[in-house]
Enzyme design. Structure first.
Site, mmCIF file in Angstrom:
data_model
loop_
_atom_site.group_PDB
_atom_site.id
_atom_site.type_symbol
_atom_site.label_atom_id
_atom_site.label_comp_id
_atom_site.label_asym_id
_atom_site.label_seq_id
_atom_site.Cartn_x
_atom_site.Cartn_y
_atom_site.Cartn_z
ATOM 1 C CG HIS A 32 -6.044 -10.439 1.622
ATOM 2 N ND1 HIS A 32 -6.330 -9.499 2.593
ATOM 3 C CD2 HIS A 32 -6.710 -11.565 1.990
ATOM 4 C CE1 HIS A 32 -7.110 -10.027 3.508
ATOM 5 N NE2 HIS A 32 -7.359 -11.275 3.172
ATOM 6 C CD GLU A 63 -9.610 -13.795 -0.325
ATOM 7 O OE1 GLU A 63 -10.441 -13.983 0.588
ATOM 8 O OE2 GLU A 63 -8.384 -13.949 -0.176
ATOM 9 C CG HIS A 64 -11.490 -9.199 1.852
ATOM 10 N ND1 HIS A 64 -12.053 -9.109 3.107
ATOM 11 C CD2 HIS A 64 -10.417 -10.021 1.998
ATOM 12 C CE1 HIS A 64 -11.369 -9.827 3.969
ATOM 13 N NE2 HIS A 64 -10.355 -10.393 3.315
ATOM 14 C CD GLU A 82 -8.037 -11.008 6.947
ATOM 15 O OE1 GLU A 82 -7.395 -11.988 6.499
ATOM 16 O OE2 GLU A 82 -8.934 -10.437 6.305
#
Length: 448
Positions: free
Chosen positions: A67, A70-71, A147
């Protein structure tokens, strides 16, 4: 009521033409799989690149790296600066985003059809030429930590689900949250991200899905121009994960949190996923989830717990078979006022046992079959949903043929298939039963 719903759904199924998706698939010389879904009703295209890597493929001790990367994929290349890719997409009237799961990571844009070449150029560029400045890595690590704070740490339900999933999987990495454990996320570095990127981000580990106002030949020409020139990885790891040992005993947990507004019971069972060429059990479990907990007014759990004995305010059942390895089947019950969690769990157990003894209501089953058939037809009107359906399936071990066969597999399910699947899956030895509640000092309960 069920007969009315059955009649309406059947009429919809009879009126709409049953057609197969107009799909072409091929593989570039460098190993990149390409799927083209034609839909010429509007001059729009959805362009998606799916990587066969997700949170369940992360190296030990690096939870959250899939993840995190991905950012970081939005931080630029030698040709495109940080954040510029999304700006270019928006300047061309489109939208873009990305998402990570346990089994895949995907990036997509929705634009006018004549901008497809530009999207391929941008996506191919960051597949091969990601550049990360130290300050961008530090900033984005703070972003993913925030997040996690917002989506998980600040939600009692999210923390409860995370703990339940960790208890469900004794050995498989599906028990690790996609976003990562917080203490591991804090240690993720630029070197970790680049190592993961260089290992998995290659054309022979990717699936390109293009849906919309395109032709297979046109997509092939563009794909060969932009993606076909990229070198495949010679060191792509075999996708072998730790597997579950035999599960021999139920696990139970109680999660207390003063922020809980509504206590509830959730139980998940280890369940088989959709397998290539063998989707029948998963199809039966799809029906089982709808029969047990689809609509409160007509589902079995709703009828028993919400209406007959009024022990629950809400019931549901859930199952998602799109998974590379074993997935879960779950049920939820929210107690009615004055009913304890033990009381609603006992009522839930009684209802499940009653279902196993009495079997499937044939009228409700016929209604559900018609509804699922109609839903499969209506789903073809959403090109982004179709692109996602193929990308998710192909990165979860299925084939194009499996995706296209799924509606027929669903329609072939019988009540006997559903009951066989129910007896196999509803096994407490393979289950995690959890209570989400407020601390007892904050609660004064009345036992019904």
């Amino acid at each position: 009521m069920p007969l009315i719903r059955y009649t309406l759904a059947l009429m919809a199924l009879m009126v709409l033409p049953a057609r197969a998706d107009t799909v072409t698939d091929f593989t570039l010389d460098n190993g990149m799989q390409v799927v083209v879904i034609e839909d010429h009703r509007a001059p729009v295209v959805v362009h998606m690149v799916w990587y066969r890597v997700g949170a369940a493929d992360e190296p030990a001790g690096h939870s959250g790296i899939a993840h995190f990367l991905e950012h970081l994929m939005f931080k630029g290349t030698d040709e495109v600066g940080p954040g510029e890719l999304s700006e270019i997409v928006q300047a061309n009237g489109g939208s873009d985003n990305a998402f990570t799961s346990w089994d895949y990571t995907a990036y997509f844009q929705r634009v006018a059809a004549d901008r497809l070449g530009l999207m391929m150029k941008l996506e191919a560029d960051r597949m091969a030429d990601l550049r990360l400045a130290p300050e961008d890595v530090e900033t984005e690590r703070d972003v993913i930590l925030e997040e996690r704070n917002q989506r998980t740490e600040n939600s009692a339900g999210a923390l409860f689900s995370e703990q339940s999933r960790a208890a469900q999987y004794l050995n498989h990495p599906y028990g690790i949250p996609i976003i990562g454990w917080k203490h591991k996320m804090q240690t993720l570095s630029k070197a970790d991200a680049l190592a993961f990127y260089r290992t998995y981000y290659a054309p022979n580990n990717a699936v390109l899905v293009v849906a919309g106002d395109v032709t297979p030949d046109g997509v092939r020409d563009l794909a060969e121009q932009y993606y076909g020139v990229l070198a495949p990885s010679a060191d792509l790891p075999v996708r072998a994960r730790p597997q579950e040992p035999p599960q021999l005993a139920e696990r139970r947990l109680t999660f207390d949190d003063p922020r809980v507004a509504q206590p509830y019971v959730m139980r998940t069972y280890l369940a088989p996923e959709r397998d290539p060429g063998g989707q029948e059990t998963a199809a039966a479990l799809t029906y089982l989830a709808e029969l047990l907990g689809g609509e409160g007014a007509t589902s079995f759990l709703g009828e028993k717990l919400q209406f007959e004995n009024q022990t629950a305010l809400y019931t549901s059942a859930f199952y998602d078979g799109l998974s590379l390895d074993d997935t879960t089947f779950g049920v939820v019950a929210v107690p009615a006022p004055g009913v304890t969690l033990q009381g609603v769990e006992t009522a839930l157990d009684d209802a499940l046992q009653s279902f196993l003894e009495t079997g499937v209501d044939p009228v409700l089953f016929a209604s559900l079959k018609a509804q699922l058939g109609a839903a499969e037809i209506y789903a073809r009107d959403n090109i982004q949903g179709l692109a996602r359906r193929y990308g998710q399936a192909l990165t979860s071990g299925l084939t194009v043929a499996d995706v296209q066969a799924w509606p027929e597999v669903l329609q072939a399910v019988t009540p006997q298939d559903v009951m066989a699947a129910a007896r196999m899956v509803l096994n407490r030895d393979h289950a995690v039963t959890g209570w989400l509640e407020r601390p007892q000092a904050d609660v004064v309960e009345v036992t019904q």
